[in-house]
Every structure is written in C-alpha cells, then in structure tokens.
Design an enzyme around this catalytic site. Structure first.
Site, PDB file in Angstrom:
ATOM      1  N   ASP A 149     -11.407  -9.168 -29.704  1.00 54.04           N
ATOM      2  CA  ASP A 149     -11.562  -9.929 -30.959  1.00 54.04           C
ATOM      3  C   ASP A 149     -11.470 -11.452 -30.821  1.00 54.04           C
ATOM      4  OD1 ASP A 149     -11.607  -7.330 -31.806  1.00 54.04           O
ATOM      5  OD2 ASP A 149      -9.880  -7.473 -33.137  1.00 54.04           O
ATOM      6  N   LYS A 163     -15.625  -2.887 -34.344  1.00 53.76           N
ATOM      7  CA  LYS A 163     -14.615  -1.916 -34.778  1.00 53.76           C
ATOM      8  C   LYS A 163     -14.104  -2.266 -36.169  1.00 53.76           C
ATOM      9  CE  LYS A 163     -10.834  -4.290 -32.326  1.00 53.76           C
ATOM     10  NZ  LYS A 163     -10.068  -4.726 -33.483  1.00 53.76           N
ATOM     11  N   CYS A 219      -4.270  -6.217 -32.812  1.00 51.16           N
ATOM     12  CA  CYS A 219      -5.383  -5.452 -32.231  1.00 51.16           C
ATOM     13  C   CYS A 219      -5.227  -5.196 -30.728  1.00 51.16           C
ATOM     14  CB  CYS A 219      -6.702  -6.152 -32.534  1.00 51.16           C
ATOM     15  SG  CYS A 219      -7.101  -6.065 -34.289  1.00 51.16           S
TER      16      CYS A 219
HETATM   17  C1  C5J Z   1      -6.567  -8.724 -34.704  1.00 52.90           C
HETATM   18  C2  C5J Z   1      -5.699  -9.042 -36.916  1.00 52.90           C
HETATM   19  N1  C5J Z   1      -7.697  -8.868 -34.014  1.00 52.90           N
HETATM   20  N2  C5J Z   1      -4.626  -9.683 -36.479  1.00 52.90           N
HETATM   21  N3  C5J Z   1      -6.663  -8.641 -36.051  1.00 52.90           N
HETATM   22  O1  C5J Z   1      -5.488  -8.704 -34.141  1.00 52.90           O
HETATM   23  O2  C5J Z   1      -5.836  -8.822 -38.076  1.00 52.90           O
END
Ligand code: C5J
Length: 220
Positions: A23, A128, A161
C-alpha cells in the site's frame, strides 16, 4: 544461508523468497489522501521511501519477484462495507472526491502507487478491499504460482495492513520477514509495538531486520 534478524536468524532461501510492498499509495503517503483525511501526518510515511526503493531494487537485481498491493475499492463501492465507509468522522470518506480523485477508489490517482516506487511493467499489483492482502483477492494463488515460500514485507502501515497481511501469510505457512526501516506507521509507538508483537514468543508471526541485512543476503 541465514539473515541476522529478530528474534533469531531468518533461514533465507534465495530460490523461494519474494518481496511484498504493501500500500505505498499516494492516498496514504501524500497530502490530500485517505491517510490525511483520517487526521494523520503523512510526512512520517514518506521517510521510508528511499529505503523501500533500495529494497525493491535489490529484489529486482536478484531476479526475485516484487509484488505490490493497493488498498482500494471499486468505483461503484460494491466491495466497500458500510461499516468501513461510515466509521469515524474523516474529513472525506472513501469514494468522496478529493484533490487526487475519489478517495481510495481503483483507477483514481490517489489510489495508485507513489511514483518513486512505481511497479515495473510485468510486476504483480494486487488491489485489495481489506487490510489483509489475502481477503477477496487472488494474492494466495499468485504466491503459489510463483513458488514462493518466504516473504519479505515492506510498506504501510506497519500495524494495520502490513501486520494483517503478515499474520494471514504466517497462518498459510509462509516464513515472513519484516524490513524494519522499509515500513512505517503514522504512530511510531504502534510500529515498535507491531515489531515486538510479530517477533515475540519465538517469531510467533515472523522475523524483523533492517533492509541492509536483506540486501546483503540477496547480493551474496
Ligand atoms: C493500511 C490503513 N494500508 N492504515 N491502511 O495500513 O488504513
């Protein structure tokens, strides 16, 4: 070969290892995106960009797979549970128009990976809808098809994540190694706690080590 790691040496196998970059999207790392709408300071996350670039480069040079993930939703929001959209009081909700397009929506500029770490043509990108990369995606089949058994993790955020996906991978039998300086949280204390949770109890979720040690092993 072994990589010096916490809580003990990681049993590095150059034939079955791959990198998962979680991400590293504009929505989390740039002003005006999802991360900032939740009240976070995105500059913290940007500090890991050079280290993550070095890690990605080492995997590419070694001819090992690099898999990228993006947390995002379909434009019609059909994969967005109302519990996720409606929770809390962000300045913009998922799907709302923002300065980088609709927040966390596939195909919008904000949902894409930051230019500094952009995937090469041919590299796998997993979109995702959840925090974990296995839920409602082909990630599991992709890993199997690639013959991977060991996964190095980088990306954001460490305790959300990244940790969720490491836990999912650990339950599926992968040896998971977190690159401690190629992952970041909006909350430094949460990052530290996540590393401790992952490595405690004899690597109950996996291992953790700085990028340099992984790069050295890949180059050896
Ligand atoms: C991820 C989030 N990528 N913190 N998303 O960690 O909402």
């Amino acid at each position: 070969m072994k990589i010096d790691a916490q809580p003990f040496d990681f049993p590095f196998d150059p034939q079955t290892i791959g990198l998962v970059v979680i991400d590293m999207q504009r929505d989390f790392c740039e002003p005006g995106g999802f991360g900032e709408t939740l009240g976070n300071d995105v500059s913290l996350l940007r500090q890991i960009i050079p280290t993550t670039a070095r890690l990605i480069d080492a995997f590419r040079t070694a001819g090992r797979p690099v898999i990228h993930t993006r947390e995002c939703h379909r434009p019609d929001l059909s994969d967005l549970p109302s519990a996720k959209r409606d929770r809390g009081a962000p300045t913009l909700r998922i799907g709302d128009p923002g300065p980088m397009g609709r927040i966390l929506i596939a195909g919008e500029d904000g949902a894409d990976i930051i230019p500094e770490l952009y995937p090469l043509p041919g590299e796998t990108v997993i979109d995702k809808p959840g925090k974990g990369a296995f839920y409602a995606t082909p990630f599991g089949e992709v890993l199997q098809r690639m013959g991977l058994k060991q996964l190095v993790f980088a990306g954001v955020t460490t305790e959300v994540c990244v940790q969720t996906t490491m836990r999912e991978a650990n339950d599926r039998g992968y040896d998971c190694l977190l690159a401690t300086d190629a992952t970041e949280s909006y909350f430094p204390a949460f990052k530290q706690a996540a590393i401790e949770m992952i490595t405690a109890q004899g690597a109950i979720v996996g291992w953790a080590t700085p990028t340099d040690k992984i790069v050295q092993a890949l180059n050896a």
